[in-house]
Scaffold this motif. Structure first.
Motif, PDB file in Angstrom:
ATOM      1  N   ALA A  41       3.071  27.558 -13.957  1.00  0.00           N
ATOM      2  CA  ALA A  41       4.359  27.741 -12.001  1.00  0.00           C
ATOM      3  C   ALA A  41       5.265  26.318 -12.107  1.00  0.00           C
ATOM      4  N   VAL A  42       6.166  26.452 -12.717  1.00  0.00           N
ATOM      5  CA  VAL A  42       7.246  25.591 -13.127  1.00  0.00           C
ATOM      6  C   VAL A  42       8.405  25.251 -11.686  1.00  0.00           C
ATOM      7  N   GLU A  43       8.603  24.100 -11.553  1.00  0.00           N
ATOM      8  CA  GLU A  43       9.389  24.278 -10.388  1.00  0.00           C
ATOM      9  C   GLU A  43      10.639  22.940 -10.999  1.00  0.00           C
ATOM     10  N   LEU A  44      11.837  23.365 -11.204  1.00  0.00           N
ATOM     11  CA  LEU A  44      13.283  22.332 -11.500  1.00  0.00           C
ATOM     12  C   LEU A  44      13.674  21.790 -10.411  1.00  0.00           C
ATOM     13  N   PRO A  45      14.040  20.889  -9.477  1.00  0.00           N
ATOM     14  CA  PRO A  45      14.951  21.243  -8.284  1.00  0.00           C
ATOM     15  C   PRO A  45      16.300  20.635  -8.868  1.00  0.00           C
ATOM     16  N   VAL A  46      17.379  20.899  -8.421  1.00  0.00           N
ATOM     17  CA  VAL A  46      18.376  21.249  -8.335  1.00  0.00           C
ATOM     18  C   VAL A  46      19.559  20.640  -7.188  1.00  0.00           C
ATOM     19  N   GLN A  47      19.983  19.463  -8.310  1.00  0.00           N
ATOM     20  CA  GLN A  47      20.178  18.163  -6.901  1.00  0.00           C
ATOM     21  C   GLN A  47      22.191  18.464  -8.028  1.00  0.00           C
ATOM     22  N   THR A  48      22.315  18.983  -9.509  1.00  0.00           N
ATOM     23  CA  THR A  48      23.367  18.536  -9.933  1.00  0.00           C
ATOM     24  C   THR A  48      23.867  19.561 -10.519  1.00  0.00           C
ATOM     25  N   ALA A  49      25.129  20.163 -10.901  1.00  0.00           N
ATOM     26  CA  ALA A  49      25.566  21.024 -12.363  1.00  0.00           C
ATOM     27  C   ALA A  49      24.747  21.299 -13.453  1.00  0.00           C
ATOM     28  N   ASP A  50      24.188  20.355 -13.703  1.00  0.00           N
ATOM     29  CA  ASP A  50      23.104  20.235 -15.029  1.00  0.00           C
ATOM     30  C   ASP A  50      22.071  20.709 -14.748  1.00  0.00           C
TER      31      ASP A  50
END
Length: 212
Positions: A41-50
């Motif tokens: 289970a992997v989560e990537l927080p998304v706060q920028t275009a990168d």
């Protein structure tokens, strides 16, 4: 609204990886490492275009390995749309926002809201969300999980914030169903302990394993 329980993401998975702001290359490397350790289970927080680019790349890696990768720090319905377009398998928020939760579920994505109080837990339950993120877990403390298990036995809590290989087993033993770890994945000294936890072996202090 299509109701999808977050248990489809985390049931039987005591460790979740959070990979924040690492860029595409490092995110891919650590996602592959997490999968190899049994942390699926992997989560990537998304706060920028990168971050969105990194999420898209890791979603493709996860798809090739047969695992879903989710989007974290989803604060708006637009963020839900971005996560869905990137192919995310689920969404996670630091707090509870009914509009974000509904948008995620309507998009077919299980949603994990952040909670810290009995009122927030109750509000999340009204939305049908029985998996909830206790945040920040290290501030709330282990006894928070024990206390909340009494009035809310139907809720599965994910301990997030300040978790690492050295305290994760304690939080699992206190009642957390899953612990979410971030920078610990980049620490070689913690990788073996995290792998043991992910595969149900516990830590050196808890050789029998811990869990709910």
């Amino acid at each position: 609204m299509t109701m999808i329980n977050f248990g489809s993401v985390l049931a039987g998975r005591p460790v979740m990886a959070i990979l924040r702001g690492l860029g595409v290359e490092a995110s891919l490397h650590l996602t592959a490492r997490a999968f190899d350790l049994g942390i699926t289970a992997v989560e990537l927080p998304v706060q920028t275009a990168d971050d969105l680019d990194a999420l898209t790349a890791c979603v493709e890696l996860g798809r090739a390995r047969g695992y879903g990768v989710g989007a974290g720090t989803v604060l708006t319905t637009e963020g839900v749309a971005d996560a869905a377009a990137a192919g995310a398998a689920f969404t996670v928020s630091p707090g509870l926002d009914a509009d974000v939760a509904r948008a995620s579920l309507e998009a077919g994505l299980p949603h994990l809201p952040g909670v810290a109080t009995a009122s927030e837990i109750t509000a999340a339950l009204r939305l049908g969300l029985t998996w909830q993120k206790a945040f920040p877990a290290s501030v709330l403390g282990r006894h928070w999980f024990t206390a909340m298990a009494g009035p809310f036995p139907q809720v599965d809590f994910v301990a997030t914030g300040g978790m690492d290989a050295h305290n994760a087993a304690d939080y699992l033993a206190a009642g957390a169903r899953t612990v979410a770890v971030g920078s610990a994945l980049a620490d070689p000294a913690q990788l073996e302990l995290l792998a043991r936890l992910a595969n149900g072996a516990g830590s050196d202090d808890d050789p029998t394993g811990a869990g709910k």
